[in-house]
Design a protein around this motif. Structure first.
Motif, PDB file in Angstrom:
ATOM      1  N   LEU A 134       4.095  -4.031  -5.321  1.00  0.00           N
ATOM      2  CA  LEU A 134       3.066  -3.355  -4.525  1.00  0.00           C
ATOM      3  C   LEU A 134       3.371  -3.547  -3.035  1.00  0.00           C
ATOM      4  CD1 LEU A 134      -0.059  -4.511  -6.580  1.00  0.00           C
ATOM      5  CD2 LEU A 134       1.191  -2.345  -6.766  1.00  0.00           C
ATOM      6  N   ASP A 135       2.627  -2.882  -2.178  1.00  0.00           N
ATOM      7  CA  ASP A 135       2.830  -3.006  -0.734  1.00  0.00           C
ATOM      8  C   ASP A 135       2.707  -4.452  -0.262  1.00  0.00           C
ATOM      9  OD1 ASP A 135       3.265  -0.301  -0.508  1.00  0.00           O
ATOM     10  OD2 ASP A 135       1.166   0.164  -0.006  1.00  0.00           O
ATOM     11  N   ASN A 136       1.854  -5.218  -0.927  1.00  0.00           N
ATOM     12  CA  ASN A 136       1.669  -6.629  -0.558  1.00  0.00           C
ATOM     13  C   ASN A 136       2.676  -7.549  -1.263  1.00  0.00           C
ATOM     14  OD1 ASN A 136       0.726  -6.628  -3.171  1.00  0.00           O
ATOM     15  ND2 ASN A 136      -1.387  -7.169  -2.639  1.00  0.00           N
ATOM     16  N   GLU A 137       3.686  -6.941  -1.928  1.00  0.00           N
ATOM     17  CA  GLU A 137       4.764  -7.645  -2.639  1.00  0.00           C
ATOM     18  C   GLU A 137       4.308  -8.310  -3.945  1.00  0.00           C
ATOM     19  OE1 GLU A 137       8.154  -7.556  -2.049  1.00  0.00           O
ATOM     20  OE2 GLU A 137       7.507  -6.025  -0.625  1.00  0.00           O
ATOM     21  N   TYR A 138       3.080  -8.100  -4.371  1.00  0.00           N
ATOM     22  CA  TYR A 138       2.648  -8.605  -5.669  1.00  0.00           C
ATOM     23  C   TYR A 138       3.374  -7.832  -6.765  1.00  0.00           C
ATOM     24  CZ  TYR A 138      -1.377 -11.181  -3.752  1.00  0.00           C
ATOM     25  OH  TYR A 138      -2.184 -12.048  -3.084  1.00  0.00           O
TER      26      TYR A 138
END
Length: 143
Positions: free
Chosen positions: A31-35
């Motif tokens: 995801l954009d938050n690197e999750y």
């Protein structure tokens, strides 16, 4: 789903899931938050990985099998068929047969050694009961 949700759905630790990803057995979207983000199909994939690990396969062997799975697009509970899977199963079976033979040879050697030791114990016990003992006063007595 997040890694914690996948862990809960499969009963496999998040640490193991990260390891599977590192070994390229599993691929997460980021995801954009690197999750990490996993799909429903990843539940079946993790369960498949677990099955092969329980069969004693290495992650390298599992990777080849999963490539085969991916090629035939099978996550329906059936292994389907591809030559790599058959070869991996045959190789694993041959490896296990060799291990069984080795273990049986070790068991036979242990059985022989145990029998020798039991025979020695009987001899020692017989000899020990017939050995002369000297009393503190120097008198010999036979037991």
């Amino acid at each position: 789903m997040k890694i914690g949700q996948l862990s809960k759905a499969t009963g496999v630790s998040a640490r193991s899931i990260r390891y599977y990803e590192k070994q390229k057995l599993l691929t997460a979207k980021r995801l954009d938050n690197e999750y990490r983000e996993f799909d429903e199909v990843d539940i079946k994939r993790v369960q498949t990985i677990q099955i092969y690990l329980e069969l004693g396969m290495s992650t390298k062997e599992i990777l080849e099998i999963l490539k085969c799975h991916d090629d035939i697009n099978v996550y329906t509970g059936s292994d389907g068929f591809c030559d790599e899977m058959l070869e991996a199963y045959e190789d694993k079976r041959e490896e296990i047969s060799g291990q069984i033979q080795s273990l049986m040879a070790v068991q036979r050697r242990l059985d022989q050694r145990i029998e020798q030791m039991r025979e020695q114990r009987v001899l020692v016990n017989r000899e020990g009961s017939a050995v002369e003992e000297t009393s503190p006063l120097g008198e010999a007595s036979i037991r």
